[in-house]
Structures are given as structure tokens and as C-alpha cells.
Design a protein around this motif. Structure first.
Motif, PDB file in Angstrom:
ATOM      1  N   ILE A 190      -5.692   4.130   8.953  1.00  0.00           N
ATOM      2  CA  ILE A 190      -4.520   4.946   8.617  1.00  0.00           C
ATOM      3  C   ILE A 190      -4.926   6.170   7.801  1.00  0.00           C
ATOM      4  O   ILE A 190      -4.405   7.270   7.995  1.00  0.00           O
ATOM      5  N   GLU A 191      -5.866   5.998   6.903  1.00  0.00           N
ATOM      6  CA  GLU A 191      -6.358   7.140   6.124  1.00  0.00           C
ATOM      7  C   GLU A 191      -6.926   8.222   7.040  1.00  0.00           C
ATOM      8  O   GLU A 191      -6.691   9.419   6.832  1.00  0.00           O
ATOM      9  N   LYS A 192      -7.672   7.816   8.068  1.00  0.00           N
ATOM     10  CA  LYS A 192      -8.247   8.776   9.004  1.00  0.00           C
ATOM     11  C   LYS A 192      -7.156   9.500   9.787  1.00  0.00           C
ATOM     12  O   LYS A 192      -7.264  10.705  10.066  1.00  0.00           O
ATOM     13  N   ILE A 193      -6.100   8.773  10.139  1.00  0.00           N
ATOM     14  CA  ILE A 193      -4.970   9.406  10.829  1.00  0.00           C
ATOM     15  C   ILE A 193      -4.343  10.467   9.942  1.00  0.00           C
ATOM     16  O   ILE A 193      -4.050  11.591  10.380  1.00  0.00           O
ATOM     17  N   LEU A 194      -4.149  10.128   8.680  1.00  0.00           N
ATOM     18  CA  LEU A 194      -3.482  11.054   7.760  1.00  0.00           C
ATOM     19  C   LEU A 194      -4.319  12.296   7.464  1.00  0.00           C
ATOM     20  O   LEU A 194      -3.779  13.362   7.175  1.00  0.00           O
ATOM     21  N   THR A 195      -5.638  12.183   7.525  1.00  0.00           N
ATOM     22  CA  THR A 195      -6.487  13.354   7.269  1.00  0.00           C
ATOM     23  C   THR A 195      -6.349  14.400   8.378  1.00  0.00           C
ATOM     24  O   THR A 195      -6.791  15.543   8.211  1.00  0.00           O
ATOM     25  N   GLN A 196      -5.738  14.032   9.484  1.00  0.00           N
ATOM     26  CA  GLN A 196      -5.548  14.971  10.592  1.00  0.00           C
ATOM     27  C   GLN A 196      -4.279  15.812  10.437  1.00  0.00           C
ATOM     28  O   GLN A 196      -4.023  16.710  11.246  1.00  0.00           O
ATOM     29  N   GLY A 197      -3.487  15.517   9.424  1.00  0.00           N
ATOM     30  CA  GLY A 197      -2.221  16.207   9.261  1.00  0.00           C
ATOM     31  C   GLY A 197      -2.366  17.693   8.968  1.00  0.00           C
ATOM     32  O   GLY A 197      -3.275  18.111   8.244  1.00  0.00           O
ATOM     33  N   THR A 209      -5.052   6.694  -1.687  1.00  0.00           N
ATOM     34  CA  THR A 209      -4.399   5.426  -1.351  1.00  0.00           C
ATOM     35  C   THR A 209      -4.326   4.548  -2.593  1.00  0.00           C
ATOM     36  O   THR A 209      -5.330   4.342  -3.271  1.00  0.00           O
ATOM     37  N   ASP A 210      -3.143   4.048  -2.895  1.00  0.00           N
ATOM     38  CA  ASP A 210      -2.935   3.114  -4.008  1.00  0.00           C
ATOM     39  C   ASP A 210      -2.496   1.769  -3.450  1.00  0.00           C
ATOM     40  O   ASP A 210      -1.601   1.710  -2.594  1.00  0.00           O
ATOM     41  N   THR A 211      -3.109   0.695  -3.926  1.00  0.00           N
ATOM     42  CA  THR A 211      -2.716  -0.645  -3.505  1.00  0.00           C
ATOM     43  C   THR A 211      -2.213  -1.444  -4.701  1.00  0.00           C
ATOM     44  O   THR A 211      -2.697  -1.276  -5.813  1.00  0.00           O
ATOM     45  N   TYR A 212      -1.249  -2.329  -4.446  1.00  0.00           N
ATOM     46  CA  TYR A 212      -0.589  -3.062  -5.529  1.00  0.00           C
ATOM     47  C   TYR A 212      -0.530  -4.564  -5.275  1.00  0.00           C
ATOM     48  O   TYR A 212       0.474  -5.207  -5.512  1.00  0.00           O
ATOM     49  N   GLY A 213      -1.601  -5.127  -4.800  1.00  0.00           N
ATOM     50  CA  GLY A 213      -1.648  -6.579  -4.666  1.00  0.00           C
ATOM     51  C   GLY A 213      -1.489  -7.051  -3.233  1.00  0.00           C
ATOM     52  O   GLY A 213      -1.012  -6.338  -2.351  1.00  0.00           O
ATOM     53  N   GLU A 214      -1.894  -8.301  -3.032  1.00  0.00           N
ATOM     54  CA  GLU A 214      -1.865  -8.887  -1.696  1.00  0.00           C
ATOM     55  C   GLU A 214      -0.491  -9.439  -1.351  1.00  0.00           C
ATOM     56  O   GLU A 214       0.266  -9.868  -2.217  1.00  0.00           O
ATOM     57  N   LEU A 215      -0.177  -9.398  -0.071  1.00  0.00           N
ATOM     58  CA  LEU A 215       1.050  -9.970   0.472  1.00  0.00           C
ATOM     59  C   LEU A 215       0.640 -11.015   1.505  1.00  0.00           C
ATOM     60  O   LEU A 215      -0.148 -10.715   2.408  1.00  0.00           O
ATOM     61  N   LEU A 216       1.163 -12.228   1.373  1.00  0.00           N
ATOM     62  CA  LEU A 216       0.787 -13.292   2.288  1.00  0.00           C
ATOM     63  C   LEU A 216       1.821 -13.440   3.402  1.00  0.00           C
ATOM     64  O   LEU A 216       3.032 -13.331   3.162  1.00  0.00           O
ATOM     65  N   ASP A 217       1.344 -13.669   4.589  1.00  0.00           N
ATOM     66  CA  ASP A 217       2.217 -13.854   5.747  1.00  0.00           C
ATOM     67  C   ASP A 217       2.541 -15.337   5.877  1.00  0.00           C
ATOM     68  O   ASP A 217       1.914 -16.070   6.634  1.00  0.00           O
ATOM     69  N   LEU A 218       3.530 -15.782   5.105  1.00  0.00           N
ATOM     70  CA  LEU A 218       3.900 -17.196   5.058  1.00  0.00           C
ATOM     71  C   LEU A 218       5.343 -17.383   5.491  1.00  0.00           C
ATOM     72  O   LEU A 218       6.217 -16.577   5.149  1.00  0.00           O
ATOM     73  N   SER A 221       4.535   4.083   2.715  1.00  0.00           N
ATOM     74  CA  SER A 221       4.383   2.871   1.913  1.00  0.00           C
ATOM     75  C   SER A 221       4.882   1.637   2.639  1.00  0.00           C
ATOM     76  O   SER A 221       5.819   1.704   3.435  1.00  0.00           O
ATOM     77  N   GLY A 222       4.234   0.510   2.331  1.00  0.00           N
ATOM     78  CA  GLY A 222       4.652  -0.756   2.897  1.00  0.00           C
ATOM     79  C   GLY A 222       3.488  -1.726   3.016  1.00  0.00           C
ATOM     80  O   GLY A 222       2.376  -1.449   2.569  1.00  0.00           O
ATOM     81  N   PRO A 223       3.728  -2.881   3.654  1.00  0.00           N
ATOM     82  CA  PRO A 223       2.662  -3.868   3.840  1.00  0.00           C
ATOM     83  C   PRO A 223       1.696  -3.419   4.932  1.00  0.00           C
ATOM     84  O   PRO A 223       2.118  -3.054   6.033  1.00  0.00           O
ATOM     85  N   VAL A 224       0.404  -3.455   4.630  1.00  0.00           N
ATOM     86  CA  VAL A 224      -0.622  -3.001   5.573  1.00  0.00           C
ATOM     87  C   VAL A 224      -1.698  -4.068   5.694  1.00  0.00           C
ATOM     88  O   VAL A 224      -2.212  -4.556   4.686  1.00  0.00           O
ATOM     89  N   ARG A 225      -2.041  -4.412   6.921  1.00  0.00           N
ATOM     90  CA  ARG A 225      -3.157  -5.316   7.134  1.00  0.00           C
ATOM     91  C   ARG A 225      -4.425  -4.644   6.621  1.00  0.00           C
ATOM     92  O   ARG A 225      -4.687  -3.472   6.921  1.00  0.00           O
ATOM     93  N   LYS A 226      -5.210  -5.356   5.828  1.00  0.00           N
ATOM     94  CA  LYS A 226      -6.319  -4.753   5.095  1.00  0.00           C
ATOM     95  C   LYS A 226      -7.239  -3.914   5.972  1.00  0.00           C
ATOM     96  O   LYS A 226      -7.645  -2.814   5.600  1.00  0.00           O
ATOM     97  N   GLU A 227      -7.586  -4.433   7.142  1.00  0.00           N
ATOM     98  CA  GLU A 227      -8.553  -3.718   7.974  1.00  0.00           C
ATOM     99  C   GLU A 227      -7.972  -2.456   8.597  1.00  0.00           C
ATOM    100  O   GLU A 227      -8.700  -1.673   9.216  1.00  0.00           O
ATOM    101  N   THR A 238       0.815  -1.212   0.000  1.00  0.00           N
ATOM    102  CA  THR A 238       0.000   0.000   0.000  1.00  0.00           C
ATOM    103  C   THR A 238       0.852   1.266   0.000  1.00  0.00           C
ATOM    104  O   THR A 238       1.886   1.335   0.675  1.00  0.00           O
ATOM    105  N   TYR A 239       0.377   2.266  -0.751  1.00  0.00           N
ATOM    106  CA  TYR A 239       1.012   3.580  -0.794  1.00  0.00           C
ATOM    107  C   TYR A 239      -0.032   4.634  -0.445  1.00  0.00           C
ATOM    108  O   TYR A 239      -1.012   4.803  -1.165  1.00  0.00           O
ATOM    109  N   PHE A 240       0.184   5.337   0.666  1.00  0.00           N
ATOM    110  CA  PHE A 240      -0.678   6.455   1.047  1.00  0.00           C
ATOM    111  C   PHE A 240      -0.011   7.733   0.526  1.00  0.00           C
ATOM    112  O   PHE A 240       1.003   8.178   1.072  1.00  0.00           O
ATOM    113  N   ARG A 241      -0.555   8.297  -0.541  1.00  0.00           N
ATOM    114  CA  ARG A 241       0.048   9.469  -1.178  1.00  0.00           C
ATOM    115  C   ARG A 241      -0.302  10.731  -0.395  1.00  0.00           C
ATOM    116  O   ARG A 241      -1.459  10.943  -0.021  1.00  0.00           O
ATOM    117  N   ILE A 242       0.700  11.589  -0.165  1.00  0.00           N
ATOM    118  CA  ILE A 242       0.494  12.834   0.562  1.00  0.00           C
ATOM    119  C   ILE A 242       1.210  13.983  -0.142  1.00  0.00           C
ATOM    120  O   ILE A 242       2.105  13.760  -0.969  1.00  0.00           O
TER     121      ILE A 242
END
Length: 225
Positions: free
Chosen positions: A83-90, A98-107, A72-78, A9-13
């Protein structure tokens, strides 16, 4: 219990940062101070990097690299909406999208390797036969280039290896094991090309005649010319 799903996930600011110019020292200090404050107040841990620069904000296995243009980095979906709400307080930056680029599995490595066996064991040999097939016995393909291509197609993106893999990665171990078995059975024929820096490993699929000969040798019978 099912494992949580993570996304790359990438949270653009927008903070006033410009490539090649950056930001003033005053703006930079204010930005990072606010990022640290916002996330620490919301249950995240702030981890400074060994050689300075942008910190990471961490919650369990969610880890965001905090750059003035994006987090940017791996973010648990929920956690994405949180995180978006946190960033709106800036106040030193503005949240854009927010841009997402596919799932990451915790294996674990063992779990990832087991997944390759479960999904691909019935097809991997046919895949190898096809990619190494050539029009004639004197034609070969570059072994490492072909195997790298297969590994790239099969690779599962994980929290351990988000964007790339090493020669010790589970996917490489899986592909090389399947390849080695087919060489041992005579279904793939290896060769080498002499170059200035040494021998370049090559490979091709065995012809029907070679396969028949190998089978007869295995059965203890003579091949007919």
C-alpha cells in the motif's frame, strides 16, 4: 493454519486539505478519482459509502477509509509495504508516513470468548475480589463502572470491534458471567443506591465472616455468633 495478523494502520498523506476549510471541489474530485484509479489497478475493490463522502478501498478483510489526510483501517501486515508503494505514485497528494496502533485479531465471537476463558479463567475471580473490596460492609463500589473497567483491560481488539465494545460483546459476556457466578456463591454482595432516575447497582466483596457463614449454610451447619 495460523490466521493472518492485521494492524490498525494510518497511512498519512498531504493533499492540501485543511481542517475546517477542506479543499476546493476541483481538488477533491481529482484526489478521489486518483485514489480510486490507483487502488483498483492494484487489485483493490472500491466501496462507496451509503451517504457519500470518502470511499473505502478493500482487499479481502483489509479495509481503508480514504480521507484526504489519511487512509486508515485494519490492514493485513504483509500488505502494508504494498500500500505504501501505491501511495508513493500519487500526484494529487504526497505520502508522508505510516503509523500503526496495535494488532487486530480476526476472531469470531465464539473464538474471542474462548480466548478469554483460556487466558483469564484462573485469575478472573481474584481480580473481581480485589476491585470490589472495600474497607467496611456499608461501603460499596459502583458495579457498572468497575465491570466496565475490567472489560476494557481484558478486551482483545478484533476486526469486528476495533476501538470499543458493546454490552453484547464477548468480553462483557465473559466478565458478567464470572461476576454472576461469584454473586451466586456469596463471594460478592450486591446493593443498590436510590437516585432520582432509579436504583444504581452497587457491589462489594464479601467479608471473611460472610464467606464463613455462606459456607456453613451450604454445608448445612449453623454459624456461631
Amino acid at each position: 493454519m495460523d490466521k493472518p495478523i492485521y494492524t490498525d494502520t494510518y497511512f498519512r498523506i498531504e493533499s492540501g486539505y485543511e481542517w475546517g476549510r477542506g479543499m476546493s471541489e476541483e481538488k477533491t474530485e481529482a484526489f478521489f478519482a486518483e485514489i480510486r484509479n490507483l487502488f483498483s489497478q492494484n487489485g483493490f475493490t472500491i466501496e462507496e459509502r451509503k451517504y457519500g463522502g470518502c470511499p473505502d478501498v478493500v482487499l479481502d478483510k483489509t479495509r481503508l477509509y480514504c480521507h484526504p489526510q489519511e487512509l486508515s483501517g485494519p490492514v493485513r501486515k504483509e500488505l502494508i509495504e504494498r500500500i505504501e508503494k501505491i501511495l508513493t505514485q500519487g500526484t494529487t497528494f504526497r505520502y508522508l508516513r505510516t503509523d500503526t496502533y496495535g494488532e487486530l485479531l480476526d476472531l469470531t465471537e465464539e473464538e474471542e470468548l474462548a480466548s478469554y476463558h483460556e487466558v483469564h479463567d484462573r485469575t478472573i475471580e481474584e481480580v473481581l475480589r480485589e476491585v470490589f473490596r472495600t474497607r467496611a460492609r456499608n461501603l460499596y463500589r459502583y458495579r457498572e463502572q468497575v465491570l466496565e473497567g475490567i472489560a476494557g483491560k481484558l478486551r482483545i481488539s478484533t476486526l469486528r470491534e476495533r476501538n470499543s465494545c458493546t454490552s453484547f460483546s464477548p468480553v462483557w459476556r465473559y466478565v458478567r458471567e464470572a461476576y454472576g457466578k461469584m454473586v451466586a456463591k456469596g463471594e460478592l454482595i450486591e446493593g443498590y443506591k436510590q437516585t432520582g432516575s432509579g436504583k444504581l447497582p452497587l457491589c462489594r466483596t464479601a467479608t471473611d465472616k460472610e464467606l464463613k457463614t455462606n459456607k456453613q449454610k451450604g454445608d448445612g451447619t449453623k454459624s456461631e455468633e
